[in-house]
Design a protein around this motif. Sequence first.
Motif, PDB file in Angstrom:
ATOM      1  N   GLU A   6      -5.067  -4.976   1.569  1.00  0.00           N
ATOM      2  CA  GLU A   6      -3.685  -4.681   1.194  1.00  0.00           C
ATOM      3  C   GLU A   6      -2.828  -5.051   2.402  1.00  0.00           C
ATOM      4  O   GLU A   6      -3.290  -4.989   3.550  1.00  0.00           O
ATOM      5  CB  GLU A   6      -3.571  -3.193   0.841  1.00  0.00           C
ATOM      6  N   LEU A   7      -1.585  -5.431   2.180  1.00  0.00           N
ATOM      7  CA  LEU A   7      -0.752  -5.996   3.239  1.00  0.00           C
ATOM      8  C   LEU A   7      -0.644  -5.114   4.471  1.00  0.00           C
ATOM      9  O   LEU A   7      -0.806  -5.589   5.599  1.00  0.00           O
ATOM     10  CB  LEU A   7       0.648  -6.298   2.698  1.00  0.00           C
ATOM     11  N   SER A   8      -0.367  -3.828   4.302  1.00  0.00           N
ATOM     12  CA  SER A   8      -0.154  -2.966   5.472  1.00  0.00           C
ATOM     13  C   SER A   8      -1.423  -2.817   6.302  1.00  0.00           C
ATOM     14  O   SER A   8      -1.364  -2.772   7.530  1.00  0.00           O
ATOM     15  CB  SER A   8       0.378  -1.593   5.045  1.00  0.00           C
ATOM     16  N   GLU A   9      -2.581  -2.741   5.645  1.00  0.00           N
ATOM     17  CA  GLU A   9      -3.820  -2.601   6.418  1.00  0.00           C
ATOM     18  C   GLU A   9      -4.204  -3.918   7.087  1.00  0.00           C
ATOM     19  O   GLU A   9      -4.807  -3.915   8.163  1.00  0.00           O
ATOM     20  CB  GLU A   9      -4.961  -2.058   5.560  1.00  0.00           C
ATOM     21  N   LEU A  10      -3.841  -5.037   6.474  1.00  0.00           N
ATOM     22  CA  LEU A  10      -4.068  -6.319   7.141  1.00  0.00           C
ATOM     23  C   LEU A  10      -3.267  -6.381   8.430  1.00  0.00           C
ATOM     24  O   LEU A  10      -3.795  -6.736   9.496  1.00  0.00           O
ATOM     25  CB  LEU A  10      -3.654  -7.478   6.225  1.00  0.00           C
ATOM     26  N   LEU A  11      -2.000  -6.000   8.339  1.00  0.00           N
ATOM     27  CA  LEU A  11      -1.131  -6.058   9.516  1.00  0.00           C
ATOM     28  C   LEU A  11      -1.608  -5.124  10.621  1.00  0.00           C
ATOM     29  O   LEU A  11      -1.742  -5.531  11.784  1.00  0.00           O
ATOM     30  CB  LEU A  11       0.305  -5.705   9.115  1.00  0.00           C
ATOM     31  N   VAL A  12      -1.879  -3.878  10.265  1.00  0.00           N
ATOM     32  CA  VAL A  12      -2.202  -2.872  11.281  1.00  0.00           C
ATOM     33  C   VAL A  12      -3.650  -2.969  11.757  1.00  0.00           C
ATOM     34  O   VAL A  12      -3.922  -2.954  12.966  1.00  0.00           O
ATOM     35  CB  VAL A  12      -1.904  -1.455  10.744  1.00  0.00           C
ATOM     36  N   ASP A  13      -4.592  -3.088  10.833  1.00  0.00           N
ATOM     37  CA  ASP A  13      -6.015  -3.034  11.199  1.00  0.00           C
ATOM     38  C   ASP A  13      -6.600  -4.376  11.636  1.00  0.00           C
ATOM     39  O   ASP A  13      -7.444  -4.423  12.533  1.00  0.00           O
ATOM     40  CB  ASP A  13      -6.847  -2.507  10.026  1.00  0.00           C
ATOM     41  N   VAL A  14      -6.164  -5.458  10.986  1.00  0.00           N
ATOM     42  CA  VAL A  14      -6.753  -6.770  11.276  1.00  0.00           C
ATOM     43  C   VAL A  14      -5.929  -7.555  12.290  1.00  0.00           C
ATOM     44  O   VAL A  14      -6.448  -8.037  13.295  1.00  0.00           O
ATOM     45  CB  VAL A  14      -6.920  -7.590   9.978  1.00  0.00           C
ATOM     46  N   LEU A  15      -4.623  -7.672  12.031  1.00  0.00           N
ATOM     47  CA  LEU A  15      -3.761  -8.431  12.938  1.00  0.00           C
ATOM     48  C   LEU A  15      -3.260  -7.588  14.097  1.00  0.00           C
ATOM     49  O   LEU A  15      -2.683  -8.118  15.055  1.00  0.00           O
ATOM     50  CB  LEU A  15      -2.580  -9.014  12.152  1.00  0.00           C
ATOM     51  N   GLU A  16      -3.452  -6.269  14.002  1.00  0.00           N
ATOM     52  CA  GLU A  16      -3.120  -5.317  15.064  1.00  0.00           C
ATOM     53  C   GLU A  16      -1.657  -5.413  15.488  1.00  0.00           C
ATOM     54  O   GLU A  16      -1.324  -5.536  16.664  1.00  0.00           O
ATOM     55  CB  GLU A  16      -4.048  -5.517  16.259  1.00  0.00           C
ATOM     56  N   VAL A  17      -0.781  -5.341  14.490  1.00  0.00           N
ATOM     57  CA  VAL A  17       0.653  -5.361  14.760  1.00  0.00           C
ATOM     58  C   VAL A  17       1.345  -4.295  13.919  1.00  0.00           C
ATOM     59  O   VAL A  17       0.972  -4.069  12.765  1.00  0.00           O
ATOM     60  CB  VAL A  17       1.255  -6.758  14.449  1.00  0.00           C
ATOM     61  N   GLU A  18       2.296  -3.602  14.512  1.00  0.00           N
ATOM     62  CA  GLU A  18       3.110  -2.624  13.789  1.00  0.00           C
ATOM     63  C   GLU A  18       4.583  -3.019  13.792  1.00  0.00           C
ATOM     64  O   GLU A  18       5.293  -2.760  12.816  1.00  0.00           O
ATOM     65  CB  GLU A  18       2.921  -1.225  14.378  1.00  0.00           C
ATOM     66  N   ASP A  19       5.030  -3.640  14.865  1.00  0.00           N
ATOM     67  CA  ASP A  19       6.397  -4.141  14.920  1.00  0.00           C
ATOM     68  C   ASP A  19       6.376  -5.611  14.524  1.00  0.00           C
ATOM     69  O   ASP A  19       5.953  -6.477  15.288  1.00  0.00           O
ATOM     70  CB  ASP A  19       6.963  -3.983  16.333  1.00  0.00           C
ATOM     71  N   VAL A  20       6.822  -5.890  13.306  1.00  0.00           N
ATOM     72  CA  VAL A  20       6.767  -7.265  12.788  1.00  0.00           C
ATOM     73  C   VAL A  20       8.091  -8.003  12.988  1.00  0.00           C
ATOM     74  O   VAL A  20       8.293  -9.093  12.467  1.00  0.00           O
ATOM     75  CB  VAL A  20       6.368  -7.279  11.297  1.00  0.00           C
ATOM     76  N   GLY A  21       9.005  -7.384  13.732  1.00  0.00           N
ATOM     77  CA  GLY A  21      10.279  -8.031  14.023  1.00  0.00           C
ATOM     78  C   GLY A  21      11.270  -7.990  12.882  1.00  0.00           C
ATOM     79  O   GLY A  21      12.165  -8.832  12.788  1.00  0.00           O
ATOM     80  N   ALA A  22      11.138  -6.988  12.019  1.00  0.00           N
ATOM     81  CA  ALA A  22      12.011  -6.904  10.847  1.00  0.00           C
ATOM     82  C   ALA A  22      13.324  -6.198  11.162  1.00  0.00           C
ATOM     83  O   ALA A  22      13.414  -5.383  12.086  1.00  0.00           O
ATOM     84  CB  ALA A  22      11.290  -6.170   9.725  1.00  0.00           C
ATOM     85  N   PHE A  23      14.342  -6.504  10.346  1.00  0.00           N
ATOM     86  CA  PHE A  23      15.650  -5.867  10.438  1.00  0.00           C
ATOM     87  C   PHE A  23      16.108  -5.575   9.017  1.00  0.00           C
ATOM     88  O   PHE A  23      16.191  -6.474   8.176  1.00  0.00           O
ATOM     89  CB  PHE A  23      16.651  -6.791  11.135  1.00  0.00           C
ATOM     90  N   TYR A  24      16.391  -4.299   8.735  1.00  0.00           N
ATOM     91  CA  TYR A  24      16.754  -3.907   7.371  1.00  0.00           C
ATOM     92  C   TYR A  24      17.684  -2.703   7.444  1.00  0.00           C
ATOM     93  O   TYR A  24      17.247  -1.547   7.452  1.00  0.00           O
ATOM     94  CB  TYR A  24      15.481  -3.566   6.585  1.00  0.00           C
ATOM     95  N   PRO A  25      18.998  -2.932   7.479  1.00  0.00           N
ATOM     96  CA  PRO A  25      19.970  -1.854   7.703  1.00  0.00           C
ATOM     97  C   PRO A  25      20.309  -1.062   6.446  1.00  0.00           C
ATOM     98  O   PRO A  25      21.436  -1.105   5.949  1.00  0.00           O
ATOM     99  CB  PRO A  25      21.194  -2.623   8.232  1.00  0.00           C
ATOM    100  N   HIS A  26      19.332  -0.339   5.948  1.00  0.00           N
ATOM    101  CA  HIS A  26      19.527   0.444   4.726  1.00  0.00           C
ATOM    102  C   HIS A  26      18.794   1.780   4.854  1.00  0.00           C
ATOM    103  O   HIS A  26      17.850   1.924   5.640  1.00  0.00           O
ATOM    104  CB  HIS A  26      19.003  -0.305   3.499  1.00  0.00           C
ATOM    105  N   ARG A  65       4.138   3.517   9.377  1.00  0.00           N
ATOM    106  CA  ARG A  65       4.125   3.067  10.779  1.00  0.00           C
ATOM    107  C   ARG A  65       4.841   1.725  10.912  1.00  0.00           C
ATOM    108  O   ARG A  65       5.576   1.490  11.888  1.00  0.00           O
ATOM    109  CB  ARG A  65       2.689   2.959  11.287  1.00  0.00           C
ATOM    110  N   LEU A  66       4.661   0.869   9.934  1.00  0.00           N
ATOM    111  CA  LEU A  66       5.341  -0.426   9.932  1.00  0.00           C
ATOM    112  C   LEU A  66       6.844  -0.256   9.704  1.00  0.00           C
ATOM    113  O   LEU A  66       7.664  -0.885  10.377  1.00  0.00           O
ATOM    114  CB  LEU A  66       4.750  -1.327   8.854  1.00  0.00           C
ATOM    115  N   LEU A  67       7.193   0.607   8.761  1.00  0.00           N
ATOM    116  CA  LEU A  67       8.610   0.821   8.446  1.00  0.00           C
ATOM    117  C   LEU A  67       9.356   1.468   9.613  1.00  0.00           C
ATOM    118  O   LEU A  67      10.535   1.169   9.836  1.00  0.00           O
ATOM    119  CB  LEU A  67       8.742   1.689   7.195  1.00  0.00           C
TER     120      LEU A  67
END
Length: 245
Positions: A114-134, A156-158
Amino acid sequence: MTVRIALFATCLADTLFPEAAKATVLLLERLGHEVVFPFEQTCCGQMHVNTGYQKEALPLVKRYVQTFDPYDVIVAPSGSCVGSIRHQHSMVAAKYGDAGLASRATSVGQRTYELSELLVDVLEVEDVGAFYPHRVTYHPTCHSLRMTRVGDKPLRLLRQVRGIDLVELPAADQCCGFGGTFAIKNAETSTAMLADKMTNIVSTGADVCSAGDASCLMHIGGGLSRLKTGVRTVHLAEILASTES
């Protein structure tokens, strides 16, 4: 290090919510990885298995295994489909196929994220450089919470998204009432569960309700729209893919 990632888009993304799949690609490529889309992919078969047509799901299990076995890392923007691939494919293959297929299904399932576990567990990233002013609240879908067990990874990603006002959803772990064909076969119960979920979402004052499954967002979004709440539903991938530019 660049990782080669195969995208399993899922039926709902393919037919109704393509932005979730597009955002997944945009995000992963922005992080420096290679994303490939195997054109032979079809449905994962979850709908068949969950409605009692396990044998009919076998060709879809075979297709998934054959299509994605060549890849070391596979991602899907759906906790529901990933849950099916991991927990149902090998069972169906063993029951109606053969031991060899079941073994391959297990192996491919272990490489599907699933996307969030790929990012955190496999790619080891939490700050993906996103900007969302809402102002955003997050609904942890049942399959991502209980089958794929992504835990707090989406949150954690959000939390690292710039400009976001992330607010806690009351009774977040309660089902939204969709459950695939459950919403059709048990419409009154499903509607009551949705009403509770919408009440909690609106109480947060959020502009956006996010989740990792387009199916639940479709259900919730339909209800919020009919009530004219003004709250939008946005897939987690779309928020993480957003930038100032």
